[in-house]
Design a protein around this motif. Sequence first.
Motif, PDB file in Angstrom:
ATOM      1  N   SER A 184     130.272  66.217  -6.899  1.00 28.99           N
ATOM      2  CA  SER A 184     129.521  66.624  -5.758  1.00 28.99           C
ATOM      3  C   SER A 184     128.790  65.365  -5.215  1.00 28.99           C
ATOM      4  O   SER A 184     128.123  64.505  -6.220  1.00 28.99           O
ATOM      5  CB  SER A 184     128.387  67.614  -5.774  1.00 28.99           C
ATOM      6  N   ALA A 237     136.996  63.309   3.703  1.00 31.79           N
ATOM      7  CA  ALA A 237     136.657  64.946   3.582  1.00 31.79           C
ATOM      8  C   ALA A 237     136.737  65.154   2.143  1.00 31.79           C
ATOM      9  O   ALA A 237     137.445  65.231   1.509  1.00 31.79           O
ATOM     10  CB  ALA A 237     137.641  65.945   4.282  1.00 31.79           C
ATOM     11  N   HIS A 238     135.353  65.464   1.638  1.00 33.84           N
ATOM     12  CA  HIS A 238     135.373  66.273   0.118  1.00 33.84           C
ATOM     13  C   HIS A 238     136.298  67.350   0.093  1.00 33.84           C
ATOM     14  O   HIS A 238     136.450  67.312  -1.140  1.00 33.84           O
ATOM     15  CB  HIS A 238     133.847  66.448   0.149  1.00 33.84           C
ATOM     16  N   CYS A 239     136.308  68.038   1.044  1.00 32.91           N
ATOM     17  CA  CYS A 239     137.160  69.376   0.579  1.00 32.91           C
ATOM     18  C   CYS A 239     138.733  69.054   0.352  1.00 32.91           C
ATOM     19  O   CYS A 239     139.163  69.888   0.001  1.00 32.91           O
ATOM     20  CB  CYS A 239     137.099  70.307   1.984  1.00 32.91           C
ATOM     21  N   VAL A 240     139.134  67.975   0.929  1.00 34.54           N
ATOM     22  CA  VAL A 240     140.478  67.374   0.769  1.00 34.54           C
ATOM     23  C   VAL A 240     140.559  66.468  -0.609  1.00 34.54           C
ATOM     24  O   VAL A 240     141.612  66.745  -1.367  1.00 34.54           O
ATOM     25  CB  VAL A 240     141.024  66.592   1.822  1.00 34.54           C
ATOM     26  N   PRO A 242     137.899  65.591  -3.440  1.00 38.02           N
ATOM     27  CA  PRO A 242     136.468  65.907  -4.054  1.00 38.02           C
ATOM     28  C   PRO A 242     135.743  64.706  -4.811  1.00 38.02           C
ATOM     29  O   PRO A 242     135.395  65.075  -5.863  1.00 38.02           O
ATOM     30  CB  PRO A 242     136.646  67.159  -4.924  1.00 38.02           C
ATOM     31  N   THR A 248     130.805  66.348   2.548  1.00 39.76           N
ATOM     32  CA  THR A 248     130.967  67.760   2.497  1.00 39.76           C
ATOM     33  C   THR A 248     131.084  68.385   3.900  1.00 39.76           C
ATOM     34  O   THR A 248     130.657  67.743   4.931  1.00 39.76           O
ATOM     35  CB  THR A 248     129.811  68.415   1.736  1.00 39.76           C
ATOM     36  N   ASP A 249     131.653  69.546   3.935  1.00 35.56           N
ATOM     37  CA  ASP A 249     131.502  70.270   5.403  1.00 35.56           C
ATOM     38  C   ASP A 249     130.485  70.180   5.987  1.00 35.56           C
ATOM     39  O   ASP A 249     130.213  70.138   7.261  1.00 35.56           O
ATOM     40  CB  ASP A 249     132.025  71.807   5.234  1.00 35.56           C
ATOM     41  N   HIS A 291     143.445  64.127   6.198  1.00 35.17           N
ATOM     42  CA  HIS A 291     142.043  63.778   6.179  1.00 35.17           C
ATOM     43  C   HIS A 291     141.651  64.041   7.773  1.00 35.17           C
ATOM     44  O   HIS A 291     140.822  65.027   8.162  1.00 35.17           O
ATOM     45  CB  HIS A 291     141.375  62.744   5.659  1.00 35.17           C
ATOM     46  N   TYR A 294     142.084  67.611   8.891  1.00 35.31           N
ATOM     47  CA  TYR A 294     141.154  68.408   8.340  1.00 35.31           C
ATOM     48  C   TYR A 294     139.787  68.231   9.297  1.00 35.31           C
ATOM     49  O   TYR A 294     139.182  69.302   9.589  1.00 35.31           O
ATOM     50  CB  TYR A 294     140.830  68.360   6.915  1.00 35.31           C
ATOM     51  N   ARG A 298     137.879  70.715  11.970  1.00 35.11           N
ATOM     52  CA  ARG A 298     136.465  71.311  11.584  1.00 35.11           C
ATOM     53  C   ARG A 298     135.349  70.862  12.644  1.00 35.11           C
ATOM     54  O   ARG A 298     134.816  71.791  13.161  1.00 35.11           O
ATOM     55  CB  ARG A 298     135.749  70.666  10.282  1.00 35.11           C
TER      56      ARG A 298
END
Length: 361
Positions: A184, A237-240, A242, A248-249, A291, A294, A298
Amino acid sequence: MAHIPVFDGHNDTLTQIRAEPKADRRNFLERSDRGHIDLPRAKEGGLAGGFFAIFTASKAWEGTPSALMDADGDPVPGGMSVTLPPKLAHRTALRFTVAVISDLLRLERESEEAMQVVRTADQLDRCISQGTFASILHIEGAEAIDSGLESLYVFYEAGLRSIGPVWSRPNAFASGVPFDFPRSPDIGPGLTAAGRRLVAACNQLGILLDLSHLNEKGFWDVADLSEAPLVATHSNAHCVSPSPRNLTDAQLDEIARTDGVVGLNFHVGFLRPDGDFKAAATTSMSEIVRHARYIAERIGTRHLALGSDFDGATMPFDLPDATALPALLDLFREDGFSKAEVRAIASENWQRVIRATWREG
Ligand code: ZN
């Protein structure tokens, strides 16, 4: 057919050229087979300009990865940890930064008007429409700035229009994220008192604040304090993927709320879901589009741009240098982005955010 112009959020070209032995240093104005950008290859690939980062490296820092441990002290499968260098002395960074600014100003003179260090949004727009290569002077990690901010005003007059308060190592202003994976970005404290003064001074002068490399507490401090659109010049994008270098979103949502922009980073390690930064041979530039898709879904295409990290990162195998940019834009089209959306991602979103941020039109 003329290429769609690309204006790019981040390169380390000046810093990389400075690091080469003086006798053998490549000239940005001449074509080379080294590195990712020079003026002839930029022209060939439709690269209209970008943010030119000055980054003072720490001496004798290898950044060698080791195993990442969890809270119980057991290795995380597929994880890695990189020790960051200690704080850098202000005078070291000041000296290097002055030297690289002089390199850029001399290049501008020698280019005979083929390139310009842009200081206003009008200059940037004019360069992109007329084909003059546009450079934005950017400092990555504010170690060259004294805590009284005196040098900030001098650098502004020299052309500085963008600053990242911190690279990944901590400094007098803020703390950055390490290159650990997966992790994170919520690591370490927020802005220092000097960091808060830096944000206020950048708002007042009209210097863009780059949130790439900043940790999450620092990000939210800037979100609270800054009056300008929030910008991460070279993050994904952290979701793709990490990596703590990615957003983060919640961070993406906040960037959109302020009408800011994310510059997509082409570095293999920040693209791949497994973070493997050595896997260039098996990583295609389609990961960049993944990315983009994504982030667009969003927060919208309006907040999407490019931030290659050319000359500072490991590129996908099919994106060896700036000449491959038209092929990347073709992939965006194939993925379903409209021509107008591709133009926005390629340069217009940067132009809008820069106009909203800089004080001088
Ligand atoms: Zn960087």
